[in-house]
Each structure stands twice: as structure tokens, then as C-alpha cells.
Design a protein around this motif. Sequence first.
Motif, PDB file in Angstrom:
ATOM      1  N   ALA A  99      -1.228   8.967  -5.252  1.00  0.00           N
ATOM      2  CA  ALA A  99      -1.377   7.633  -4.680  1.00  0.00           C
ATOM      3  C   ALA A  99      -0.457   7.474  -3.464  1.00  0.00           C
ATOM      4  N   SER A 151      -7.181  12.406  -2.687  1.00  0.00           N
ATOM      5  CA  SER A 151      -6.380  11.463  -1.907  1.00  0.00           C
ATOM      6  C   SER A 151      -6.674  11.587  -0.419  1.00  0.00           C
ATOM      7  N   SER A 195      -8.446   3.621  -6.358  1.00  0.00           N
ATOM      8  CA  SER A 195      -7.046   3.963  -6.117  1.00  0.00           C
ATOM      9  C   SER A 195      -6.881   4.631  -4.749  1.00  0.00           C
ATOM     10  N   THR A 196      -7.742   5.607  -4.464  1.00  0.00           N
ATOM     11  CA  THR A 196      -7.688   6.300  -3.170  1.00  0.00           C
ATOM     12  C   THR A 196      -8.009   5.342  -2.037  1.00  0.00           C
ATOM     13  N   THR A 254      -5.691   1.544 -12.457  1.00  0.00           N
ATOM     14  CA  THR A 254      -5.568   2.681 -11.539  1.00  0.00           C
ATOM     15  C   THR A 254      -5.543   2.211 -10.090  1.00  0.00           C
ATOM     16  N   GLY A 255      -6.316   1.161  -9.796  1.00  0.00           N
ATOM     17  CA  GLY A 255      -6.324   0.635  -8.430  1.00  0.00           C
ATOM     18  C   GLY A 255      -4.968   0.111  -8.005  1.00  0.00           C
ATOM     19  N   CYS A 256      -4.285  -0.584  -8.909  1.00  0.00           N
ATOM     20  CA  CYS A 256      -2.953  -1.108  -8.590  1.00  0.00           C
ATOM     21  C   CYS A 256      -1.925   0.014  -8.487  1.00  0.00           C
ATOM     22  N   GLN A 257      -2.139   1.108  -9.227  1.00  0.00           N
ATOM     23  CA  GLN A 257      -1.260   2.274  -9.063  1.00  0.00           C
ATOM     24  C   GLN A 257      -1.424   2.835  -7.651  1.00  0.00           C
ATOM     25  N   GLY A 258      -2.658   2.818  -7.141  1.00  0.00           N
ATOM     26  CA  GLY A 258      -2.900   3.253  -5.765  1.00  0.00           C
ATOM     27  C   GLY A 258      -2.213   2.370  -4.745  1.00  0.00           C
TER      28      GLY A 258
END
Length: 453
Positions: free
Chosen positions: A74, A157, A294-295, A377-381
Motif C-alpha cells: 500500500a 501496486s 486499495s491500489t 483493505t481500501g482504508c489500508q491502502g
Amino acid sequence: MQKNMTMGNPFLLLTGFVLPIFVGNLFQQLYLMSDTIIVSRLLGVDALAAVGAVSPFSFMVVGFAQGLTMGFTAILSQRFGAGDHEGMRKVYAMSSLLSIVISFLLTLIFTFLSRPMLKIVNTPENILDMAVEYISIIYIFLIFQVLYNLYSGVLRSLGDSNSPLIFMIISAITNIILDIVAIAVFHMGVGGAALATVISQGISALLCYIYIKRKFTILKPSKEEMKFDKSLSKVLLRVGLPGAFQYSITAISCILVQASLNNFGSDSVAAYSVASKIENMVTQFYPALGIGISTYAGQNLGAGELKRVRKGFRVSVYMNIIYSILALLLCRFFASPMTMIFIKGGSSETVIQESILYVHTMSLFFIPLGFIFIFRTGCQGLGSGKIPMLSAIIELVARTCTAFTLPYFFGFLGICLSNAVSWISAGFILPFVYLSFMKKLEGTNKEIANKLS
């Protein structure tokens, strides 16, 4: 081939990026399923139950590595979106070093703990030795799984989701061949199935590494960039470790479900194993969508395009709802034939009926499951380590509270509902957490813009 996701239609970008990951995930599940099918048909229900009994323990460690490397990549996405090539090389070098060190530590710890852990959750004695044999091999060769997750994540990524798909297809075919050879020809039992899995993972990791080295020279670090960077390592671990612990906490809650399940006997354990494989196959779109957003979010955050980030999340929600409806219909009409793929004739009726019951039940709750992957997962990105951790804690509390209460009232159906309750609990809270987090990011951006003006 790298892809810049800071320009163009979000729906087309996400669809083109997510579909190859989805297909790759299906092939990854295919070689995991091949273990189950071949073990069941060649070694019997007890061997099937043994492989199923260790699934949450495998997920606990492998998931830790997966969450860790997703956090690392990320940061790489953000550097790519910002056009920081030197930063990308440093992140790649430090991510590789940290992944190798952590994987060896995990191997040392969990290889020796495998039997005690299985005993703690009351794994039936008739399958205990086979379960220990299988999970020990998975732990010993954990480095292969870690490096595949890292290198495939690096490719994604940079916007390349096609190459990992090709390598996964090769790995899946290899695993099926090795499964048959190890079990049918060399009579290696469940240990042969485990060896086939880790060898295939090693091949896919090696192929990803070679491809990155030859095709993405932009990531080739200099000797100076390969030196240990304490400050960068802290940044990587700050994002990676919460994601890693999130997966492990989720796995712990699954272990608690397994502990409750073990009280029903080996037939129910086998049924849950079969149904879980079907669940994993049908739901692979959700982690693919999570990786995609996420990417996308990481690259657009790096480019300062927060409005595009919001559009991407909205598109992901629509994609989740459409797929969930299709997956529900698939499970309702094809649960029985999918179950029979894993089970040979003459198997216990309990295994068949309970497997179908689980598939029918969990298919009703796919939409909140999709929300978990999108927003976690999106917020981890976006660089958040706290939100994935919050998600895991909610799941843990929900599964813990239900795994030892609902089965008392509803029997095996209570086991099925314990997962559903955890999905609902986290799935409908995370969107509000995401909206709050986005407001903070937008507020920070405004402050920076005011200072520069």
C-alpha cells in the motif's frame, strides 16, 4: 505492465484490474481445493477432516503474512502515485527484508506450537496426528507464501494484475499434478498434499521475483537504497502490522469456531471443511475487489486526488452488491452438486447435509462480507492501520460471543450463523468509519493547500 490509476473512468479501471485478481484467486483456491478433493477421495473422510481442522491455524499465520505485505505494498502504491521512484525502490528493498525476517520468526514459533494448539481446541484424536503433519509442513515452508504475497502485491501496486494471474495458473496446475503424484504414486498421505502446496507456492513466488527483476528495472535498488532504513521500516510496520494482526485476530475467532465445531465430531468437521472450501471459492471476488480499491486509493492518495478516491469506493460498493446477488443465486441452486465434488459415494449423510446447510446459510450474508473487504483493505491502502484492526476486533467479539452460544440452541446451524453475525457486525460499521477517515484526510489536504497559497 504498470498501470496509472489516477486517470480514467474508475469503473473501467477497477473492473480491468480486479477481474484478473479474481481469476487468480480462483486458481489459488483451485490448488487448495485440489488438496481437499484428492485427500477426500484417496485418503477418506478422516484425512479430509484433518486438513479442514488446521485451516484456521494456517490462516492465522499465512493471513498475518498477507496482511503485513498488503500494508507494505500500500505504501508502494502511494509512492508510485506520487511519482517517487527512489522512494519506491527503498520501500521494495525494506519490504523484502522485513518479510523474510518476519516469516522466519513465525516459522520458528508456530512449528513447535502446532500440536499444543490443536490439542487446546480439542481436535479429535483420530485425526490429530494427520493434522499436525499437514500444518507443520505449511509452517516450515511459510517463506514461500510470504514472498509470493509480497511480490504479487508489488506487481499489483504498480497496476499489473495480469502477471500474478499467469503465475498463479502455473502454480495451480503444478499443485494438482504434485498432489496426485505425492498421494496416489508415493503414498505420502496428507503430508504429500501439504508438500505439493508449498512447492507450488515457491514456484509462483520465484516466477514473480524473476519477472519483477527483468521487467520492472525501476524497482532495482542501489546498494545505498538496500541498506536498512530504520525510519522507513517504522512507516512500513506502522501500516503493515495492524493489517497483519487484523488477519490473525480474525483467524483466532475462526479457531474459536473450530473449537466449538470439534465438539460435534469428525463428520461435522469434514462438512465444515467442504463448505468452507466452497465458500472460499465463491467469495474470492471480495478480496480481489479489496486489493483493487486499495491500489486505486493508494495511487490516488499519492497524487492528491481525494475526489477520485471517493468515486472509487462508490463504484466498489455497486460492484459488491451486483456480485453478491449473483453469488447468492449460485449457492442456492448449486450447493448440492458443489458439495458432491468433494465427497465420494457412500460418505456420511451428515457430511453432505451439513455442508449444504452451511453454504445456503452463509450465502445470505455476502453483501456485508463485501463491505468488510472494501472498507478494511481500501482504508489500508489509504495508510490507515487502525481501521483494519478495528474490523478484526469487531469480528473477534462477534464470533466469540456466538460460537459458544448459538450452537447450544441451534446445533450445527449455530456454527453457520456465527460467521454471518461477525460479517454483519463489521460490515455495516466500517462504511461509517471510512467516511469519518475520509473527512480527516480532506481536512488535512485543505490545511496543506492553505499553507502553500
